[in-house]
Design a protein around this motif. Sequence first.
Motif, PDB file in Angstrom:
ATOM      1  N   UNK A 122       0.829  -1.202   0.000  1.00 15.83           N
ATOM      2  CA  UNK A 122       0.000   0.000   0.000  1.00 15.83           C
ATOM      3  C   UNK A 122       0.869   1.259   0.000  1.00 15.83           C
ATOM      4  N   UNK A 123       1.922   1.273   0.815  1.00 14.68           N
ATOM      5  CA  UNK A 123       2.765   2.458   0.880  1.00 14.68           C
ATOM      6  C   UNK A 123       3.626   2.600  -0.370  1.00 14.68           C
ATOM      7  N   UNK A 124       4.109   1.484  -0.909  1.00 15.58           N
ATOM      8  CA  UNK A 124       4.868   1.538  -2.152  1.00 15.58           C
ATOM      9  C   UNK A 124       3.998   2.083  -3.284  1.00 15.58           C
ATOM     10  N   UNK A 125       2.758   1.644  -3.349  1.00 14.14           N
ATOM     11  CA  UNK A 125       1.838   2.139  -4.381  1.00 14.14           C
ATOM     12  C   UNK A 125       1.611   3.635  -4.222  1.00 14.14           C
ATOM     13  N   UNK A 126       1.472   4.088  -2.992  1.00 19.42           N
ATOM     14  CA  UNK A 126       1.322   5.526  -2.739  1.00 19.42           C
ATOM     15  C   UNK A 126       2.554   6.295  -3.214  1.00 19.42           C
ATOM     16  N   UNK A 127       3.755   5.755  -2.949  1.00 20.93           N
ATOM     17  CA  UNK A 127       4.999   6.409  -3.362  1.00 20.93           C
ATOM     18  C   UNK A 127       5.088   6.510  -4.877  1.00 20.93           C
ATOM     19  N   UNK A 128       4.699   5.455  -5.565  1.00 19.01           N
ATOM     20  CA  UNK A 128       4.715   5.471  -7.031  1.00 19.01           C
ATOM     21  C   UNK A 128       3.696   6.469  -7.557  1.00 19.01           C
ATOM     22  N   UNK A 144      12.651   8.320  -8.103  1.00 23.21           N
ATOM     23  CA  UNK A 144      12.962   7.035  -7.473  1.00 23.21           C
ATOM     24  C   UNK A 144      11.947   6.733  -6.362  1.00 23.21           C
ATOM     25  N   UNK A 145      10.851   6.035  -6.696  1.00 21.25           N
ATOM     26  CA  UNK A 145       9.778   5.778  -5.720  1.00 21.25           C
ATOM     27  C   UNK A 145      10.217   5.036  -4.461  1.00 21.25           C
ATOM     28  N   UNK A 146      11.196   4.128  -4.585  1.00 21.08           N
ATOM     29  CA  UNK A 146      11.630   3.381  -3.408  1.00 21.08           C
ATOM     30  C   UNK A 146      12.286   4.289  -2.362  1.00 21.08           C
ATOM     31  N   UNK A 147      12.633   5.517  -2.737  1.00 23.16           N
ATOM     32  CA  UNK A 147      13.249   6.440  -1.787  1.00 23.16           C
ATOM     33  C   UNK A 147      12.254   7.460  -1.241  1.00 23.16           C
TER      34      UNK A 147
END
Length: 626
Positions: free
Chosen positions: A242-248, A490-493
């Motif tokens: 969920x948080x990764x999707x939000x970051x992207x 860079x979404x992972x950051x």
Amino acid sequence: MCGIAGIIRYDESSPQERTLRTMMQQMKHRGPDDEGVFIEDAAGLGFVRLSIIDLSPDGHQPMLSADGRYAMVFNGEIFNYVELREELQQQGITFRTKTDTEVLLQAYLHWGQACMHRFNGMWAFAIYDRQEKSLFACRDRFGIKPFYYTHQAEFFGFCSEIPPLLGLLPEKPAANYQSIFDYLAFNRTDQTDSTFFQEVKKLPHGHQLSIKDGTVRISKWYDLRERVAQAKPFTSPREYKELLTSAIGLRLRSDVPVGVCLSGGLDSSTIVATLLKDFNKTDLNTFSAVYKQGQTGDEKEYIAEFSPYLQHMHYTHPDADTLENDLLEFIKAHAEPIPSTSPYAQYKVMELAKDKVVVTLDGQGADEELAGYHYFFGFFFKDLLRSARLGKLGGEMLQYLNNHRSLYGVKSFAYFLLPEQLKTSLRVGEKGYLMAPFVAQYSTTNAIAGKLYGSNTLKDALLDHFENKLEHLLKWEDMNSMHFSLEARVPFLDYRLVERTLASADTWAIRKGITKYILREAMKGVLPEKIRLRMDKIGFGTPQDEWFREPRWQALVKGILKSRSFKSRKLIDPEIALQKYEQHLSGEANIAKEIWKWVHLELWFRTFIDKAEKPAEEAAVAENVY
């Protein structure tokens, strides 16, 4: 997004506009859409713009505050600018534009220096207070956007790239030999605030800088360890997803086309799969580097997993000839030596993308968050040993060997148990070509054996990599993308994702001999299984072993190793280097990374140090490189 530059003089004279304009012109590739200059009293600011959000003239910089007191230059993006704007408007603040630049400036005026903690983004900015005649500058949490500076007796100069600063120096620049030692011995750069130039430093990530009355102060505004200690750990892969999707999703905010640099690995593939499933981005453009079937670095079989779902997949084919043809331009674009040709593959991917999109998404940061490099197993095993979890240690080592069919993690484990000085001695010894006086002078002052390879736990290793390793990858990505007038995101950051991931249990990073465990679990049913379960780690790799056996490269490499200038450095024994190169040519050894370091370092010397006043092409020809 842009390029920023500035000069603060200490003798109260005004910076020359032509000087600022020259700096701006040298990095015009960072901002082809607009430019601006602000000069008043002893301060000068310069700016070149790549339009991303609000393409209108409202985004012009330097931007002045409504009352005219503050002038700002800003490189980067504040991805949560929409939410911040609404919050500021609720407190009575009015806006003249729709830009994230104005949101940043208004946030600074309202919250002061504490505003950075509210930003979700990437940035390097400088704000000049015309009333106090002071400068405040800041860099983002992890160093996604660059901020270089030179501090001379009469002035302080800063810039998004190094070459414009070299033109400000009163004399020819000098090489930083500690940086060169670390590069040759450890394949590492950017682990401190130093660069390869004695006169140029970088503002460390997560730091701020102020100048008033000729005094420069640098301090840390973001403490990752402190933030991780306070963060809420993930309890399930669903939370992580969920948080990764939000970051992207946040990083899709743009008024220009967005694409993805797709290597075929787990991280970039995760971004593509998420965009397809959660954002229905079937019109997505992807950009990949591929090679001949079976060559090192060729990821076609994994990239092809997306071909049924995407119609705009683009490919570039780097080879020995393109590398030689691009060599001098690539060296000038980066301005500092690079320890492998992998960033060159990324350079070609960015060149491919420049005519299709203006923004790219990339998977940088996931390896540092989730122990993606195989040597992290060494830290994990060391952690288990030190905590006397011997049964678990044995089980994890067996599962590692079964999954990877490699001793690399076990060798890393043994290496990380060694004393700091012995770690350095082993690295120097395995190279075999470094000159003894050079080693004696710089081997005891490196910051790598202790700070990067001395971690006692897996958690400490991940944190130490964020502090001492990640930045060189971000620098290469910035230089590669901006050279072609592209913005890389860079979404992972996303700091929310970083802090919660690093706060989570180690078993979400490594479990049963598998890295990035929580990410793999989170992507079940989203990512093709062939990619989700792959165990190797390549990224934008290249078949450089083969490249450097090509006839044209043989002539180039031998020409460099036999040159007077190479011998005069007294860093690398040219006879031993030639012997090792012959072993590489015969197939007795594969030392492409060392060969590349020799070539890049020597051509960097010729371009930036020996003949700083001459173009790189002249410097190369003068030594009969070709």
